[in-house]
Design a protein around this motif. Structure first.
Motif, PDB file in Angstrom:
ATOM      1  N   ARG A 167       9.744   4.317  -8.471  1.00  0.00           N
ATOM      2  CA  ARG A 167       8.317   4.391  -8.190  1.00  0.00           C
ATOM      3  C   ARG A 167       7.842   3.000  -7.758  1.00  0.00           C
ATOM      4  NH1 ARG A 167       5.899   9.130  -8.726  1.00  0.00           N
ATOM      5  NH2 ARG A 167       7.402  10.614  -9.519  1.00  0.00           N
ATOM      6  N   HIS A 221       5.613   0.969  -8.608  1.00  0.00           N
ATOM      7  CA  HIS A 221       5.335  -0.046  -9.633  1.00  0.00           C
ATOM      8  C   HIS A 221       6.606  -0.584 -10.269  1.00  0.00           C
ATOM      9  CE1 HIS A 221       6.098   2.382 -13.307  1.00  0.00           C
ATOM     10  NE2 HIS A 221       5.833   3.385 -12.500  1.00  0.00           N
ATOM     11  N   ILE A 277      -7.569   1.143   1.391  1.00  0.00           N
ATOM     12  CA  ILE A 277      -6.330   0.906   2.136  1.00  0.00           C
ATOM     13  C   ILE A 277      -5.435   2.147   2.142  1.00  0.00           C
ATOM     14  CG2 ILE A 277      -4.934  -0.063   0.261  1.00  0.00           C
ATOM     15  CD1 ILE A 277      -4.142  -2.209   2.542  1.00  0.00           C
ATOM     16  N   PHE A 278      -5.546   2.992   1.096  1.00  0.00           N
ATOM     17  CA  PHE A 278      -4.763   4.232   1.090  1.00  0.00           C
ATOM     18  C   PHE A 278      -5.168   5.129   2.259  1.00  0.00           C
ATOM     19  CE2 PHE A 278      -3.682   4.424  -3.737  1.00  0.00           C
ATOM     20  CZ  PHE A 278      -2.876   3.319  -3.577  1.00  0.00           C
ATOM     21  N   HIS A 327      -2.568  14.992   1.343  1.00  0.00           N
ATOM     22  CA  HIS A 327      -1.515  14.045   0.988  1.00  0.00           C
ATOM     23  C   HIS A 327      -2.024  12.742   0.406  1.00  0.00           C
ATOM     24  CE1 HIS A 327       1.645  16.515   2.554  1.00  0.00           C
ATOM     25  NE2 HIS A 327       1.041  16.630   3.715  1.00  0.00           N
ATOM     26  N   VAL A 328      -3.295  12.435   0.636  1.00  0.00           N
ATOM     27  CA  VAL A 328      -3.801  11.135   0.181  1.00  0.00           C
ATOM     28  C   VAL A 328      -4.961  11.300  -0.807  1.00  0.00           C
ATOM     29  CG1 VAL A 328      -4.718   8.904   0.874  1.00  0.00           C
ATOM     30  CG2 VAL A 328      -3.102  10.103   2.377  1.00  0.00           C
ATOM     31  N   ARG A 333       1.546   7.334 -16.133  1.00  0.00           N
ATOM     32  CA  ARG A 333       2.827   6.634 -16.239  1.00  0.00           C
ATOM     33  C   ARG A 333       3.589   6.674 -14.929  1.00  0.00           C
ATOM     34  NH1 ARG A 333       6.477   8.281 -21.010  1.00  0.00           N
ATOM     35  NH2 ARG A 333       4.837   7.199 -22.137  1.00  0.00           N
ATOM     36  N   ARG A 334       3.520   7.823 -14.230  1.00  0.00           N
ATOM     37  CA  ARG A 334       4.220   7.913 -12.955  1.00  0.00           C
ATOM     38  C   ARG A 334       3.696   6.890 -11.971  1.00  0.00           C
ATOM     39  NH1 ARG A 334       4.638  14.088 -11.118  1.00  0.00           N
ATOM     40  NH2 ARG A 334       6.422  13.383  -9.952  1.00  0.00           N
ATOM     41  N   ARG A 335       2.432   6.511 -12.139  1.00  0.00           N
ATOM     42  CA  ARG A 335       1.839   5.536 -11.226  1.00  0.00           C
ATOM     43  C   ARG A 335       1.905   4.129 -11.770  1.00  0.00           C
ATOM     44  NH1 ARG A 335      -2.845   8.929  -8.500  1.00  0.00           N
ATOM     45  NH2 ARG A 335      -1.821  10.917  -8.688  1.00  0.00           N
ATOM     46  N   GLY A 336       2.554   3.950 -12.919  1.00  0.00           N
ATOM     47  CA  GLY A 336       2.681   2.605 -13.466  1.00  0.00           C
ATOM     48  C   GLY A 336       1.394   2.094 -14.065  1.00  0.00           C
ATOM     49  N   ALA A 389       0.825  -1.217   0.000  1.00  0.00           N
ATOM     50  CA  ALA A 389       0.000   0.000   0.000  1.00  0.00           C
ATOM     51  C   ALA A 389       0.853   1.258   0.000  1.00  0.00           C
ATOM     52  CB  ALA A 389      -0.986   0.000   1.172  1.00  0.00           C
ATOM     53  N   TYR A 431       1.998   4.705  -1.727  1.00  0.00           N
ATOM     54  CA  TYR A 431       1.257   5.626  -2.574  1.00  0.00           C
ATOM     55  C   TYR A 431       1.921   5.687  -3.954  1.00  0.00           C
ATOM     56  CZ  TYR A 431      -1.188   6.989   1.643  1.00  0.00           C
ATOM     57  OH  TYR A 431      -1.958   6.976   2.777  1.00  0.00           O
ATOM     58  N   PRO A 432       1.167   5.360  -5.011  1.00  0.00           N
ATOM     59  CA  PRO A 432       1.777   5.233  -6.333  1.00  0.00           C
ATOM     60  C   PRO A 432       2.209   6.564  -6.935  1.00  0.00           C
ATOM     61  CG  PRO A 432      -0.590   4.901  -6.485  1.00  0.00           C
ATOM     62  CD  PRO A 432      -0.265   5.004  -5.023  1.00  0.00           C
ATOM     63  N   TRP A 433       1.734   7.697  -6.381  1.00  0.00           N
ATOM     64  CA  TRP A 433       2.136   8.988  -6.929  1.00  0.00           C
ATOM     65  C   TRP A 433       3.427   9.488  -6.281  1.00  0.00           C
ATOM     66  CZ3 TRP A 433      -2.413   8.030  -4.320  1.00  0.00           C
ATOM     67  CH2 TRP A 433      -2.497   8.493  -3.007  1.00  0.00           C
ATOM     68  N   LEU A 459       6.949  11.022   3.549  1.00  0.00           N
ATOM     69  CA  LEU A 459       5.615  11.450   3.999  1.00  0.00           C
ATOM     70  C   LEU A 459       5.370  11.012   5.443  1.00  0.00           C
ATOM     71  CD1 LEU A 459       2.878  12.741   3.410  1.00  0.00           C
ATOM     72  CD2 LEU A 459       2.109  10.554   2.483  1.00  0.00           C
ATOM     73  N   PRO A 482      -4.239  13.564  -4.333  1.00  0.00           N
ATOM     74  CA  PRO A 482      -3.448  12.867  -5.351  1.00  0.00           C
ATOM     75  C   PRO A 482      -4.105  11.578  -5.840  1.00  0.00           C
ATOM     76  CG  PRO A 482      -2.254  12.961  -3.251  1.00  0.00           C
ATOM     77  CD  PRO A 482      -3.491  13.748  -3.078  1.00  0.00           C
ATOM     78  N   ALA A 483      -4.845  10.893  -4.954  1.00  0.00           N
ATOM     79  CA  ALA A 483      -5.473   9.640  -5.373  1.00  0.00           C
ATOM     80  C   ALA A 483      -6.612   9.888  -6.353  1.00  0.00           C
ATOM     81  CB  ALA A 483      -5.984   8.872  -4.147  1.00  0.00           C
TER      82      ALA A 483
END
Lengths: 257, 300
Positions: A134, A136, B190-191, B208-209, B291-294, A89, A91-93, A102, B212-213
């Motif tokens: 990152r 991923h 879960i985030f 922060h969550v 892309r940054r998040r895959g 879990a 954060y993907p960003w 963080l 961006p999500a």
């Protein structure tokens, strides 16, 4: 039923987690946990074992303060615990380093100290070169180590782990067992590790607590009296696992219709 | 936790731990991707040439049908006639004013729609009674052809820029609001739990969550909102002819003069502007975020 550690200790024990008569139900649903008594002393590694429906995850959520108990009390004199899940879990960003950053930021670590801390924590989980990766781009095992570094970044004295290695392949899981034990002995953390894998519970814990299912009650607890380094393949681990598995099966069989 | 753990040297590794560490490093290395990536220009070329080829083929078929000569030029003009119509705008000095006139109204209306649709979407997503009450209505509005607002807008705003803007805003805001709702709904629970474990409360959790999500869903909503804004504007411009320059006016002009070549040429221009905004603005932003998040594989 009160579980005592029963383990002879030379040093004075300090309580890190104290769970007294805790019950939990959601809304008008059935009891999930029923009168759980559990204690973990500072620096102890406790494995909590149970089949589906034993409320393992609920118990950790309660100890972490994410949910409220229906009855009973939980105290964590060592401060707010940290909690890790089956998924990393992350954060993907954010990059791996930023994820850890963080946690530091939310803990109130000043900006100029964060970079050094991130580096130190990544080195601790042997991922020094991965700060800019990152999530991923990392493997499941690497992600879980970043999650571990993030949990350590909270500077909690108690680490709650909810089946953290269940989704990993056997080779990686084995390597992370070694890592976790190394980190635990280096940091003096108290670890409460929830799993449904008997061998894993015995491989890691100083004590194994078996929960019943529907509702979750403490059935029995075993002290793992194995000195020195152990592996999942160790004979001593296997022997105790057989005994615990028998008890677990007896509990599961009770639910057969 | 000891403060002097700064690296492998400081860890004072035992031999067994060192072996574990090397095994772990080996596992990490084996997980690394070994697929080579293609250079950027090759990827752009590969993406650009199929649509270009398709356009060339369409024009060739058009020319071929014209050459069959089965009907008059009023019904089927030459491709070159359409080109002449475009160069006619150019020489008359209406080419850029029309494009930028329309783009200006489109952008302003889109901005108003975003300013209104974003907080509305947040309200629908987070406040249960608002969701139950307004959610279905906003979704319904998304399906309403925005040209239906034109008569109402003319009665309220007469032949003023307000008419165009109103129609554009009504066309675009439901998509934007729904994008926010979808974005908020798709935040993995879960985030939020991790955020709580890390000690983030209300404002920190949002900053922060949640924000961006929500971003990928929000960008998707904005993108769709723009496409609705652009369509709505064309409908409004056709009807509010005489208010400055715009592509919609050129369309109406073509109808008035029964100039099919001009009509087709303007349709191509409207398409081209829509595609340009998409390619220049929305697609790069969306791709960057994903892309940054895959969420899209880089190098393809």
């Amino acid at each position: 039923m009160t579980v005592t550690t029963g383990r002879p200790k030379a040093v004075e024990t300090v309580t890190a987690v104290q769970v007294n008569g805790v019950s939990k139900r959601y809304g008008r649903g059935p009891l999930v946990l029923d009168g759980i008594d559990l204690e973990a002393s500072q620096g102890e590694f406790v494995s909590i074992l149970g089949a589906s429906g034993c409320g393992k995850s609920t118990l950790l959520s309660l100890v972490a303060g994410l949910e409220k108990t229906t009855a009973g009390t939980i105290t964590t004199p060592a401060g707010r615990p940290s909690l890790m899940f089956q998924e990393a879990a992350l954060y993907p960003w954010l990059t791996a380093g930023q994820n850890i950053g963080l946690a530091l930021k939310l803990r109130g670590v000043p900006r100029q100290e964060r970079a050094g801390e991130i580096e130190r924590l990544l080195a601790l989980v042997r991922l020094s070169g991965s700060a800019d990766a990152r999530p991923h781009e990392l493997s499941g095992g690497m992600r879980q180590r970043v999650a571990m570094a993030r949990a350590l970044a909270q500077d909690a004295r108690v680490l709650l782990m909810d089946e953290p290695f269940a989704a990993l392949d056997a080779i990686t899981r084995d390597a992370l067992h070694d890592e976790l034990v190394r980190l635990w002995s280096e940091t003096g953390l108290t670890v409460v590790f929830v799993t449904h894998n008997v061998r894993e519970a015995v491989r890691l814990g100083q004590r194994v607590v078996l929960l019943s299912s529907r509702p979750g009650r403490v059935l029995r607890s075993w002290d793992v009296a194995i000195d020195g380094p152990r592996r999942i393949e160790s004979a001593a681990v296997a022997n105790l696992s057989v005994e615990i598995t028998d008890a677990l099966r007896a509990e599961i069989a009770r639910h057969a219709r | 936790m000891p403060a002097d753990l700064t690296g492998d040297q400081a860890l004072d590794l035992t031999e067994a731990e060192d072996a574990e560490g090397r095994a772990l490093a080996g596992l990490d290395a084996l997980e690394e991707s070994t697929v080579p990536t293609r250079p950027r220009w090759r990827r752009m070329l590969a993406a650009a040439y199929p649509p270009v080829l398709a356009v060339v083929i369409i024009i060739a078929i058009w020319q071929f049908l014209y050459d069959l000569d089965f009907t008059t030029d009023d019904v089927l003009p030459r491709p070159l006639d359409a080109w002449d119509a475009v160069s006619g705008f150019w020489h008359a000095g209406t080419f850029w004013p029309s494009i930028f006139g329309s783009l200006g109204y489109g952008a302003l209306g889109f901005a108003i729609a975003a300013g209104f649709g974003t907080p509305l979407g947040l309200l629908i997503a987070r406040v249960r009674p608002v969701r139950a009450g307004l959610g279905p209505i906003v979704t319904g509005l998304q399906n309403l052809p925005s040209v239906a607002w034109v008569p109402v807008a003319i009665i309220w705003f007469h032949l003023s820029p307000g008419t165009k803007l109103f129609v554009v805003v009504m066309g675009a805001f439901p998509s934007i609001a729904n994008g926010v709702v979808a974005g908020v709904d798709q935040v993995p629970p879960i985030f939020l739990r991790v955020g709580q474990v890390l000690g983030a409360r209300r404002l920190n959790l949002a900053r922060h969550v949640i924000v961006p999500a929500v971003l990928p869903g929000y960008i998707g909503g904005l993108r769709q909102g723009w496409s609705f804004a652009w369509r709505s504007l064309m409908a409004a411009e056709i009807i509010t002819v005489g208010l400055g320059h715009g592509l919609g006016q050129l369309l109406q002009e073509a109808q008035d003069q029964t100039d099919l070549a001009q009509g087709l040429a303007v349709i191509v221009l409207i398409l081209a502007v829509g595609v340009a905004v998409e390619v220049v603005l929305f697609r790069p932003v969306e791709r960057l975020v994903l892309r940054r998040r895959g969420l899209v594989v880089a190098g393809r």
